[in-house]
Design a protein around this motif. Structure first.
Motif, PDB file in Angstrom:
ATOM      1  N   GLY A 197       0.793  -1.220   0.000  1.00 14.40           N
ATOM      2  CA  GLY A 197       0.000   0.000   0.000  1.00 14.40           C
ATOM      3  C   GLY A 197       0.825   1.269   0.000  1.00 14.40           C
ATOM      4  N   ARG A 207      -0.136   4.118  -2.349  1.00 13.45           N
ATOM      5  CA  ARG A 207      -1.300   4.937  -2.035  1.00 13.45           C
ATOM      6  C   ARG A 207      -0.950   6.074  -1.090  1.00 13.45           C
ATOM      7  N   GLN A 208       0.065   5.888  -0.238  1.00 14.05           N
ATOM      8  CA  GLN A 208       0.388   6.900   0.754  1.00 14.05           C
ATOM      9  C   GLN A 208       1.518   7.830   0.343  1.00 14.05           C
ATOM     10  N   ARG A 212       2.069  11.827   1.345  1.00 16.13           N
ATOM     11  CA  ARG A 212       3.114  12.216   2.289  1.00 16.13           C
ATOM     12  C   ARG A 212       4.081  13.214   1.662  1.00 16.13           C
ATOM     13  N   GLU A 223      -4.439   7.945   7.117  1.00 18.12           N
ATOM     14  CA  GLU A 223      -5.592   7.879   6.224  1.00 18.12           C
ATOM     15  C   GLU A 223      -5.811   9.206   5.501  1.00 18.12           C
ATOM     16  N   ALA A 270      -3.252   9.466   2.763  1.00 16.48           N
ATOM     17  CA  ALA A 270      -3.610   8.617   1.619  1.00 16.48           C
ATOM     18  C   ALA A 270      -4.698   9.288   0.792  1.00 16.48           C
ATOM     19  N   ASP A 271      -5.656   9.919   1.473  1.00 16.22           N
ATOM     20  CA  ASP A 271      -6.716  10.629   0.770  1.00 16.22           C
ATOM     21  C   ASP A 271      -6.160  11.835   0.016  1.00 16.22           C
ATOM     22  N   GLY A 296      -3.213  11.996  -1.299  1.00 18.49           N
ATOM     23  CA  GLY A 296      -2.594  11.441  -2.495  1.00 18.49           C
ATOM     24  C   GLY A 296      -3.612  11.120  -3.571  1.00 18.49           C
ATOM     25  N   ARG A 297      -4.780  10.608  -3.156  1.00 16.44           N
ATOM     26  CA  ARG A 297      -5.835  10.316  -4.134  1.00 16.44           C
ATOM     27  C   ARG A 297      -6.347  11.609  -4.783  1.00 16.44           C
TER      28      ARG A 297
END
Length: 719
Positions: free
Chosen positions: A187, A190-191, A195, A328, A331-332, A334-335
């Motif tokens: 994962g 995704r992060q 970051r 979390e 990660a969001d 990054g999305r």
């Protein structure tokens, strides 16, 4: 056009910017004699009565490097864009175009209608950034944008200091590697983007916090990127650094438990005409001293919290560890970045509760929002375009939005990739959709030959010397203007052009390998991708940087290969070790650095180019039917022919039995290769002739053979 000399720092800065834009478009603004004198001072010339005239051409800032033959390099007079025509210097000078003049004229007229000084200043900064980044100033090699904003910053700082002194303040965000890379490999894709972007936003937020504390406008932030920032402040704020360290330390300790820290340093107050190279050294020493004493400004109770054990998060009902709110939220983030084209900045945000990245930056008085498009004008928020495409073509609309390049490129899943990934990792594939960032194990699976990802780390050689003794700088604040111009030039390459190169690779890959840009900014980069793609990308980046800097500055690189599940922090450390090996390389002529380490072998860039060419030849001859033992033979010869050192310490190639043995082995291989015999014999002559031995061709040939072997190797079963 006539205006009075304002006494407010923001209004003063806007007034200075108006004067420079007016000078560019042939208009006149009445300014006070002291502002005129400062304009000449920053231009590196003796004060005169009239405003400094603007020349016709802008030379590349890299032509100022000491010890280099000044290349004929001129910046093309274009709007700020991330393309080769706008970024790369030309051999012949050219004067600013009518389109640039019209853009500045529109910016001047629009700003004159703004009643709020802060809004007027921002409009002028946007106009200068877009239309003045390649416009010549009275100081050679420094653009109108860089010179005007430094003048505005100094004028604002002097307006707010009774002693008529200024100081330089700098910040350095430390702990980046531990924060960025200490995440599970599963994962990680995704992060990582979230970051990386967060660290850039946090750096900006700390800089904005300093500006707010000192009451200085946006132009006083000379540079922010690569985890560092520098600002011009009134001299009286040099005494506030200890208190600011304490306040910023409390915020970061609360949310990051000592992993991240902002080291602050400032110079002693000085008169603007007293600035020298030693002033810059004083600033860097102050920052480095604080970096070595992280959180020392905190009180004893707060400092003790750094060493307290951190209890694990309570488990969920299914027995697994509860999610990390900060992780979390990153990660969001990054999305969101996947489709973002505009960054909205709210410089007067209220504090947000919770343990997310937003709560951290809001404690510093700033908030950020990513959007796919922007509706202009943006009320009470600053809009920054992340891509050229979202900047309107009409100047009246274009100056409402600034530009900020972020290397946020990542290979995104296509329909065919999803089908392939369902076979590769059925469980994780259920969570993915078309357009999502590709996981590392898919990038490894898309590699040619062996399934591996590669990590590329790259940075500019001798950067400290470059900003120190390596740069021809005039005395006084003109020297600071040259330093700021050099920082801007490096940022445009690493934050703009590198991202464009990564985008081109992903766009052209067609599912045959992709790039994930973890970070690129300041003077270095960190990229992850399908292993066969990164060596070629490193060659392109290096070649483009040499062209961009006129050959006056070099870069070194380290590339390492890993399985997709390899811990990211360890991969980063391995690539860092490879980079250090490249920086320890010594050329036959005594030069150091300017090299690359790949597959455990360090070569000069010229030798690496030879290796890449030989690799292509070897792959072609093997695929045409030559025995694969050819590759093993060349590798064995290269090992036996590795360089030795004579008694005086000079490099010499060991000429011994390997030469005639190699000639015999390659001759036998040629005899057994039928129609390919001439090609193998030509290869033998290239490696083992007297000329080939003298030029050490066998050394890059060994790397080429290993490189080709990994590309040609059949698929293994490891993921």
């Amino acid at each position: 056009m006539t205006t009075s000399h304002p006494t407010d720092p923001v209004a003063t800065a806007a007034h200075v910017l108006q004067a420079w834009v007016a000078a560019a478009v042939g208009e006149t603004i009445t300014v006070s004699p002291d502002l005129v004198a400062t304009a000449w001072q920053i231009a590196g010339q003796s004060p005169q009565v009239q405003w400094p005239p603007l020349p016709d051409h802008l030379a590349n800032v890299f032509t100022r490097l000491v010890g280099q033959a000044p290349p004929s390099a001129w910046q093309p007079p274009t709007v700020l864009q991330c393309n080769a025509d706008a970024l790369f210097p030309r051999a012949q000078p050219a004067t600013p175009t009518a389109a640039l003049r019209d853009g500045l004229r529109t910016g001047l007229a629009t700003a004159a209608q703004a009643t709020d000084p802060a809004n007027r200043l921002e409009l002028l900064l946007n106009a200068l950034q877009r239309y003045g980044s390649a416009w010549p100033s009275p100081l050679a090699t420094v653009s109108l944008y860089d010179l005007a904003r430094l003048h505005a910053a100094v004028a604002a700082a002097l307006t707010d200091d009774a002693q008529q002194q200024i100081c330089l303040l700098g910040g350095d965000l430390s702990g980046l590697q531990e924060f960025l890379y200490s995440i599970p490999a599963e994962g990680a894709a995704r992060q990582l983007r979230g970051r990386s972007l967060y660290l850039q936003l946090l750096t900006d937020a700390c800089a904005q916090w300093v500006l707010h504390k000192s009451g200085m406008p946006l132009c006083n932030l000379l540079y922010a990127g690569g985890g560092q920032f520098y600002a011009v402040l009134p001299g009286r704020f040099a005494n506030e650094v200890l208190a600011w360290r304490r306040e910023l330390g409390q915020v970061l300790l609360e949310h990051h438990r000592g992993v991240l820290y902002v080291a602050l340093g400032a110079t002693a107050p000085f008169n603007p005409d007293q600035y020298s190279e030693q002033t810059w050294h004083e600033l860097t020493r102050a920052i480095d001293t604080d970096k070595r004493r992280r959180f020392a400004a905190l009180d004893d109770a707060s400092f003790a919290r750094i060493f307290q054990p951190r209890p694990p998060r309570p488990p969920r009902s299914d027995g697994k560890e509860a999610p990390d709110p900060l992780g979390e939220s990153l990660a969001d983030l990054g999305r969101q970045l996947t489709r973002a084209a505009v960054l909205l900045v709210d410089p007067q945000a209220s504090a947000v509760s919770g343990a997310t990245w937003r709560s951290v930056v809001s404690k510093l008085g700033v908030n950020y929002e990513l959007t796919e498009q922007v509706r202009l004008p943006v009320a009470k928020r600053r809009a920054l375009a992340l891509t050229d495409e979202v900047v309107p073509s009409e100047p009246k609309q274009a100056i409402l939005i600034g530009q900020r390049y972020l290397v946020a490129e990542a290979y995104r899943l296509q329909d065919a990739d999803l089908s392939r990934y369902r076979e590769l990792d059925p469980e994780q594939a259920e969570e993915l959709r078309t357009g999502d960032v590709a996981p590392f194990n898919l990038l490894a699976d898309q590699s040619k030959g062996i399934r591996r990802i590669a990590v590329l780390r790259m940075d500019v050689d001798n950067l400290g010397d470059l900003f120190g003794r390596g740069l021809q700088r005039p005395a006084g604040l003109a020297g600071l203007a040259v330093t700021a111009a050099l920082s801007s030039a490096l940022s445009r390459f690493f934050e703009g052009w590198v991202g464009e190169l990564c985008r081109q690779v992903n766009e052209q890959s067609q599912g045959q390998g992709g790039i994930y840009a973890v970070y690129s900014g300041g003077d270095d980069l960190f990229l992850v991708g399908s292993w066969h793609v990164l060596p070629e990308l490193a060659r392109t980046i290096r070649a483009d940087f040499i062209r961009y800097a006129g050959g006056a500055v070099t870069v070194s690189a380290g590339i390492t290969l890993h399985q997709a599940g390899y811990p990211l922090y360890q991969a980063a450390e391995d690539a860092g070790t490879a980079l250090e090996a490249a920086k320890s390389y010594e050329h036959p002529d005594g030069r150091s650095k300017d090299a690359i380490t790949f597959l455990g072998q360090t070569l000069s860039w010229m030798e690496f180019e030879q290796a890449a060419t030989l690799k292509d030849e070897l792959i072609d001859v093997i695929e045409s039917g030559a025995p694969r033992s050819l590759l093993m033979t060349i590798q064995a010869l290269a090992v036996r022919a590795r360089q030795r050192f004579n008694r005086s310490g000079q490099v010499q190639l060991l000429v011994g039995p390997w030469v005639w043995q190699g000639a015999y082995q390659l001759t036998r291989l040629a005899e057994r290769s039928g129609d390919l015999r001439p090609r193998i014999e030509a290869l033998r002559e290239q490696l083992l002739s007297s000329e080939g031995i003298a030029s050490r061709t066998i050394i890059p040939a060994g790397l080429a053979a290993r490189w080709a072997q990994l590309i040609l190797r059949g698929r293994d079963t490891r993921r």
